[in-house]
Design a protein around this motif. Sequence first.
Motif, PDB file in Angstrom:
ATOM      1  N   PRO A  79       0.803  -1.219   0.000  1.00  0.00           N
ATOM      2  CA  PRO A  79       0.000   0.000   0.000  1.00  0.00           C
ATOM      3  C   PRO A  79       0.842   1.277   0.000  1.00  0.00           C
ATOM      4  N   MET A  80       0.301   2.319  -0.622  1.00  0.00           N
ATOM      5  CA  MET A  80       0.883   3.651  -0.602  1.00  0.00           C
ATOM      6  C   MET A  80      -0.069   4.577   0.143  1.00  0.00           C
ATOM      7  N   LEU A  81       0.479   5.363   1.033  1.00  0.00           N
ATOM      8  CA  LEU A  81      -0.337   6.244   1.863  1.00  0.00           C
ATOM      9  C   LEU A  81      -0.307   7.658   1.298  1.00  0.00           C
ATOM     10  N   VAL A  82      -1.487   8.260   1.156  1.00  0.00           N
ATOM     11  CA  VAL A  82      -1.625   9.616   0.629  1.00  0.00           C
ATOM     12  C   VAL A  82      -2.384  10.448   1.657  1.00  0.00           C
ATOM     13  N   LYS A  83      -1.801  11.545   2.078  1.00  0.00           N
ATOM     14  CA  LYS A  83      -2.470  12.430   3.037  1.00  0.00           C
ATOM     15  C   LYS A  83      -3.746  12.989   2.425  1.00  0.00           C
ATOM     16  N   HIS A  84      -4.832  12.926   3.183  1.00  0.00           N
ATOM     17  CA  HIS A  84      -6.115  13.437   2.718  1.00  0.00           C
ATOM     18  C   HIS A  84      -6.520  14.592   3.637  1.00  0.00           C
ATOM     19  N   TRP A  85      -7.818  14.792   3.869  1.00  0.00           N
ATOM     20  CA  TRP A  85      -8.262  15.946   4.631  1.00  0.00           C
ATOM     21  C   TRP A  85      -8.152  15.734   6.133  1.00  0.00           C
ATOM     22  N   ARG A  86      -8.272  16.842   6.881  1.00  0.00           N
ATOM     23  CA  ARG A  86      -8.224  16.802   8.341  1.00  0.00           C
ATOM     24  C   ARG A  86      -9.426  17.563   8.882  1.00  0.00           C
ATOM     25  N   GLN A  87      -9.999  17.063   9.965  1.00  0.00           N
ATOM     26  CA  GLN A  87     -11.114  17.757  10.606  1.00  0.00           C
ATOM     27  C   GLN A  87     -10.785  18.007  12.071  1.00  0.00           C
ATOM     28  N   ASP A  88     -10.860  19.280  12.470  1.00  0.00           N
ATOM     29  CA  ASP A  88     -10.633  19.696  13.857  1.00  0.00           C
ATOM     30  C   ASP A  88     -11.973  20.061  14.479  1.00  0.00           C
ATOM     31  N   TRP A  89     -12.246  19.516  15.652  1.00  0.00           N
ATOM     32  CA  TRP A  89     -13.495  19.771  16.366  1.00  0.00           C
ATOM     33  C   TRP A  89     -13.202  20.540  17.652  1.00  0.00           C
ATOM     34  N   TRP A 119     -20.476  22.640  18.681  1.00  0.00           N
ATOM     35  CA  TRP A 119     -19.210  22.054  18.244  1.00  0.00           C
ATOM     36  C   TRP A 119     -18.890  22.635  16.870  1.00  0.00           C
ATOM     37  N   GLN A 120     -17.688  23.162  16.722  1.00  0.00           N
ATOM     38  CA  GLN A 120     -17.244  23.700  15.439  1.00  0.00           C
ATOM     39  C   GLN A 120     -16.332  22.696  14.748  1.00  0.00           C
ATOM     40  N   GLN A 121     -16.675  22.366  13.498  1.00  0.00           N
ATOM     41  CA  GLN A 121     -15.831  21.502  12.677  1.00  0.00           C
ATOM     42  C   GLN A 121     -15.093  22.376  11.669  1.00  0.00           C
ATOM     43  N   THR A 122     -13.763  22.396  11.755  1.00  0.00           N
ATOM     44  CA  THR A 122     -12.936  23.109  10.793  1.00  0.00           C
ATOM     45  C   THR A 122     -12.201  22.074   9.956  1.00  0.00           C
ATOM     46  N   VAL A 123     -12.386  22.153   8.646  1.00  0.00           N
ATOM     47  CA  VAL A 123     -11.825  21.161   7.724  1.00  0.00           C
ATOM     48  C   VAL A 123     -10.677  21.788   6.940  1.00  0.00           C
ATOM     49  N   TYR A 124      -9.587  21.020   6.809  1.00  0.00           N
ATOM     50  CA  TYR A 124      -8.397  21.454   6.076  1.00  0.00           C
ATOM     51  C   TYR A 124      -8.140  20.497   4.912  1.00  0.00           C
ATOM     52  N   GLN A 125      -7.609  21.050   3.813  1.00  0.00           N
ATOM     53  CA  GLN A 125      -7.351  20.263   2.619  1.00  0.00           C
ATOM     54  C   GLN A 125      -6.021  19.519   2.743  1.00  0.00           C
ATOM     55  N   VAL A 126      -5.645  18.823   1.677  1.00  0.00           N
ATOM     56  CA  VAL A 126      -4.451  17.977   1.718  1.00  0.00           C
ATOM     57  C   VAL A 126      -3.182  18.792   1.970  1.00  0.00           C
ATOM     58  N   ALA A 133     -15.280  26.153   7.933  1.00  0.00           N
ATOM     59  CA  ALA A 133     -15.536  25.981   9.365  1.00  0.00           C
ATOM     60  C   ALA A 133     -17.025  26.161   9.595  1.00  0.00           C
ATOM     61  N   MET A 134     -17.647  25.200  10.295  1.00  0.00           N
ATOM     62  CA  MET A 134     -19.091  25.222  10.519  1.00  0.00           C
ATOM     63  C   MET A 134     -19.394  24.820  11.949  1.00  0.00           C
ATOM     64  N   ARG A 135     -20.473  25.361  12.488  1.00  0.00           N
ATOM     65  CA  ARG A 135     -20.869  25.060  13.858  1.00  0.00           C
ATOM     66  C   ARG A 135     -22.240  24.401  13.892  1.00  0.00           C
ATOM     67  N   GLY A 136     -22.425  23.511  14.864  1.00  0.00           N
ATOM     68  CA  GLY A 136     -23.705  22.837  15.009  1.00  0.00           C
ATOM     69  C   GLY A 136     -23.738  22.060  16.305  1.00  0.00           C
ATOM     70  N   THR A 137     -24.846  21.369  16.539  1.00  0.00           N
ATOM     71  CA  THR A 137     -25.016  20.582  17.763  1.00  0.00           C
ATOM     72  C   THR A 137     -25.245  19.121  17.402  1.00  0.00           C
ATOM     73  N   TRP A 138     -24.882  18.248  18.336  1.00  0.00           N
ATOM     74  CA  TRP A 138     -25.066  16.813  18.170  1.00  0.00           C
ATOM     75  C   TRP A 138     -26.410  16.378  18.740  1.00  0.00           C
ATOM     76  N   GLU A 139     -26.995  15.372  18.077  1.00  0.00           N
ATOM     77  CA  GLU A 139     -28.215  14.722  18.543  1.00  0.00           C
ATOM     78  C   GLU A 139     -27.922  13.235  18.682  1.00  0.00           C
ATOM     79  N   HIS A 140     -28.370  12.620  19.752  1.00  0.00           N
ATOM     80  CA  HIS A 140     -28.091  11.212  19.999  1.00  0.00           C
ATOM     81  C   HIS A 140     -29.390  10.453  20.279  1.00  0.00           C
ATOM     82  N   ASN A 141     -29.514   9.267  19.687  1.00  0.00           N
ATOM     83  CA  ASN A 141     -30.620   8.378  20.029  1.00  0.00           C
ATOM     84  C   ASN A 141     -30.122   6.946  19.916  1.00  0.00           C
ATOM     85  N   ALA A 142     -31.018   5.989  20.068  1.00  0.00           N
ATOM     86  CA  ALA A 142     -30.601   4.586  20.118  1.00  0.00           C
ATOM     87  C   ALA A 142     -30.061   4.080  18.790  1.00  0.00           C
TER      88      ALA A 142
END
Length: 207
Positions: A79-89, A119-126, A133-142
């Motif tokens: 396999p060859m590894l290629v850096k992809h995107w990153r997400q910071d929360w 929670w703010q998700q900031t996404v970075y390219q390769v 960068a976007m902000r939102g809230t989490w919802e949880h259920n079963a």
Amino acid sequence: GLSTLERDRRAILAMTGDYRISFDFLEVEMYGDSTAPSDPYRSWATERVFVIEDTPERISLQHIIVMFMQGEDGTTQGPMLVKHWRQDWDYEPETALEFIGERQWTTRTLTEGERKGQWQQTVYQVDDSPRYAMRGTWEHNAAYSSWLSEPAWRPLPRREYTVRSDYQTLVGTNRLTILPRGWIHSQDNVKTILTGPSTIDEANPAL
């Protein structure tokens, strides 16, 4: 017995692992003078997502694409590894990095109302340049956990940057749905014409 914050953290951390992934892009609505949508685009990959930072109110996940190449003789290399995107929360962040058009970004201080419970998700390219960068809230259920963002601007994607000149930014929302066997990242974007930084052409706002 988990706190709301810990449920949120575990949903974010559940995105880590090894995945067989697909990317699907489709124009579904046309506005203005456009008469035909662009061709659908789809690609596949094998990806590993791992944690590079984990603190009580900040999590950073790095995506790596795993590639195999087949030679003319039929042998497989890799396999060859290629850096992809990153997400910071970041939980209840004090600032946000925002795209304002014409390859320009600004850092804006957030109000208490914009930060509280978000929670703010900031996404970075390769190349580690910002994507959005976007902000939102989490919802949880079963059955699943999901995060829905507020609208935000982002520049043209790389696949369109060199072939499209009829719009200058995307204005859209993100939704992440975490399931027991994987996760789904959905985006709903409007392709938007700009007349300058932070200014949408109100007479012809979208294509």
